[in-house]
Design a protein around this motif. Structure first.
Motif, mmCIF file in Angstrom:
data_model
loop_
_atom_site.group_PDB
_atom_site.id
_atom_site.type_symbol
_atom_site.label_atom_id
_atom_site.label_comp_id
_atom_site.label_asym_id
_atom_site.label_seq_id
_atom_site.Cartn_x
_atom_site.Cartn_y
_atom_site.Cartn_z
ATOM 1 N N HIS A 117 11.783 21.095 10.248
ATOM 2 C CA HIS A 117 10.927 20.053 9.125
ATOM 3 C C HIS A 117 10.142 20.626 9.793
ATOM 4 C CE1 HIS A 117 12.756 16.265 9.839
ATOM 5 N NE2 HIS A 117 13.566 16.915 10.823
ATOM 6 N N PHE A 118 9.543 22.072 10.137
ATOM 7 C CA PHE A 118 8.320 22.118 9.985
ATOM 8 C C PHE A 118 7.937 23.038 8.616
ATOM 9 C CE2 PHE A 118 5.496 26.014 10.424
ATOM 10 C CZ PHE A 118 5.184 25.526 10.967
ATOM 11 N N PHE A 119 8.738 23.720 7.741
ATOM 12 C CA PHE A 119 8.494 23.548 6.879
ATOM 13 C C PHE A 119 8.227 23.036 5.813
ATOM 14 C CE2 PHE A 119 9.766 27.949 8.598
ATOM 15 C CZ PHE A 119 8.471 29.037 8.309
ATOM 16 N N ASN A 120 9.390 22.253 5.360
ATOM 17 C CA ASN A 120 9.228 21.388 4.679
ATOM 18 C C ASN A 120 8.241 20.267 4.583
ATOM 19 O OD1 ASN A 120 11.758 22.241 4.199
ATOM 20 N ND2 ASN A 120 13.458 20.841 4.575
ATOM 21 N N GLY A 121 7.924 19.097 6.395
ATOM 22 C CA GLY A 121 6.692 18.840 6.475
ATOM 23 C C GLY A 121 5.328 19.853 5.589
ATOM 24 N N LEU A 122 5.155 20.619 5.993
ATOM 25 C CA LEU A 122 4.092 21.396 5.192
ATOM 26 C C LEU A 122 3.961 21.750 4.083
ATOM 27 C CD1 LEU A 122 1.916 23.644 6.239
ATOM 28 C CD2 LEU A 122 3.272 25.313 5.701
ATOM 29 N N LEU A 123 5.191 22.237 3.383
ATOM 30 C CA LEU A 123 5.417 22.157 1.592
ATOM 31 C C LEU A 123 4.611 20.607 1.303
ATOM 32 C CD1 LEU A 123 7.847 24.392 1.433
ATOM 33 C CD2 LEU A 123 5.908 24.774 0.826
ATOM 34 N N THR A 124 5.855 19.811 2.326
ATOM 35 C CA THR A 124 5.461 18.492 0.946
ATOM 36 C C THR A 124 4.258 17.897 2.048
ATOM 37 O OG1 THR A 124 7.354 17.470 1.843
ATOM 38 C CG2 THR A 124 6.111 15.421 1.817
#
Length: 425
Positions: A109-116
């Motif tokens: 969730h950290f990286f996917n939220g950031l990238l989104t």
């Protein structure tokens, strides 16, 4: 024999309490560190990439496709090929004695939220933070046998600490974990939440975190109350539109078998929406800050009215497409974004056609809280969260009343939120 059994029980409770206290301190710090890190990274890179795209429109076409593709790659090859379901994952975990939030959900969730968000996906990092923080609590619960009965408490401690750090509001953290997640209180629940939130709030005070929006609220007038009520009704309707968009578009994308097709369709819709209205890029807080700064000078022109109506119509669609095509996030940021523009539009219309002499900034702040309240059915969370975001409680009473009105309106029209809706098989 009886005395020995009683003593053993007392000792067990004491040990459990001591371990819960230690776990709550660690969860509070970890969730706060995660939330602040994600917020800082997102703000930094979103600003850079948005300015680059504004200078070269071709990047509006490239960024969404690139971001969604990277998220898909990470999911396939790093995060066990499992999609992130947002807050529903937390409900599944707390509602089952066997299901847990696995540890990989924290980096996922950290990286996917950031990238989104940094690549233009029209959502926010709030739900990514909430689920990652909940996963911290779940991992802590898994580590100790004595915590078997306290999964919900530790998960909620992580959530409350994450929200506290993200929005600079410990009361919002406590209320969100209660209003949306647990909805029941126990002695251990109060202890874990209080400790985790205290540690989280202490951490952001130590870092001297500034409010997200620098807004000067001077006063409000009783004569504006009928207009506030109107804003609450409109926010309720607007939030239902957002909820129904998310549910409908997700269901349609679910019918598409190939994930690459979802990414292509999703990124094309996002890209063309951003070319039309760049304000929709990412969380949209850059656009909200800009109108906060210029609110008193905005007049009702054809161009302004068309732009805001376009935002109110398109934002729920592009947010839904972002989530349906693989982006990570939720309705927190979109709700506040929509509420700010809805409040401003109403204030400008009232001042132009009805000589109401209302304060546009007040309507923006109240609109943010009202739309969020209606979207997640949590009026008290929205109240303290928005007051925490601007670090000002001048509008406490009107926000409270309007949040209750907007939530009630939304519930009467449609009883579900994106979190509580269960698709019929």
């Amino acid at each position: 024999m009886m005395n020995k059994t009683t003593q053993l029980r007392k000792d067990h409770k004491k040990i459990t309490l001591q371990k819960l206290i230690i776990a709550s301190v660690l969860i509070g710090f970890s969730a706060a560190f995660l939330a602040v890190s994600l917020k800082k990274l997102t703000e930094h890179y979103e600003e850079i990439l948005f300015h680059k795209a504004n200078a070269n429109w071709l990047l509006f076409l490239i960024f969404p496709f690139f971001g969604l593709s990277i998220i898909y790659f990470l999911r396939e090859y790093l995060f066990k090929k499992k999609e992130n379901k947002g807050i529903k994952e937390i409900f599944e975990s707390t509602g089952s004695p066997t299901k847990r939030l696995p540890g990989y959900k924290i980096p996922s969730h950290f990286f996917n939220g950031l990238l989104t968000v940094i690549f233009g996906g029209s959502t926010g990092i709030e739900v990514s933070t909430v689920v990652a923080s909940a996963a911290i609590g779940s991992v802590a619960q898994k580590k100790e046998n004595v915590f078997k009965r306290h999964k919900t408490e530790l998960v909620c401690a992580g959530i409350a600490a994450g929200i506290t750090a993200l929005f600079n509001s410990p009361i919002a953290g406590i209320l969100f974990s209660f209003e949306v997640i647990s909805r029941k209180i126990s002695r251990f629940y109060l202890i874990t939440i209080a400790i985790a939130v205290s540690v989280s709030y202490g951490f952001i005070l130590l870092l001297d975190e500034k409010p997200l929006f620098e807004v000067a609220i001077t006063t409000w007038y009783l004569k504006a109350f009928p207009y506030f009520i109107l804003l609450g009704l409109l926010a309720g309707v607007n939030s239902v539109y957002l909820t129904k968009c998310v549910i409908y578009i997700k269901s349609k994308f679910a019918e598409i078998e190939k994930h690459t097709t979802k990414i292509i369709i999703g990124s094309l819709i996002i890209s063309f929406s951003l070319l039309l209205l760049p304000q929709l890029y990412g969380e949209g807080y850059h656009a909200v800050k800009e109108i906060f700064f210029n609110a008193e000078n905005i007049t009702l022109t054809y161009s302004f009215g068309l732009t805001v109506l376009g935002i109110l119509l398109l934002k729920p669609i592009i947010t839904s497409v972002t989530l349906a095509s693989g982006g990570d996030g939720g309705v927190f940021a979109p709700s506040m974004f929509l509420g700010a523009f809805l409040g401003l539009l109403l204030a400008v219309i009232l001042n132009t056609f009805f000589k109401a002499d209302v304060i546009p900034i007040n309507f923006m702040v109240i609109g943010m809280a009202a739309t969020l309240s209606a979207s997640i059915h949590a009026p008290f969370t929205a109240l303290f969260l928005i007051c925490g975001l601007i670090n000002d409680y001048t509008l406490f009473v009107p926000i409270l009343v309007v949040c209750l009105i907007s939530k009630t309106t939304a519930q009467l029209i449609y009883p579900y939120t994106v979190y509580s809706y269960q698709p019929k098989n």
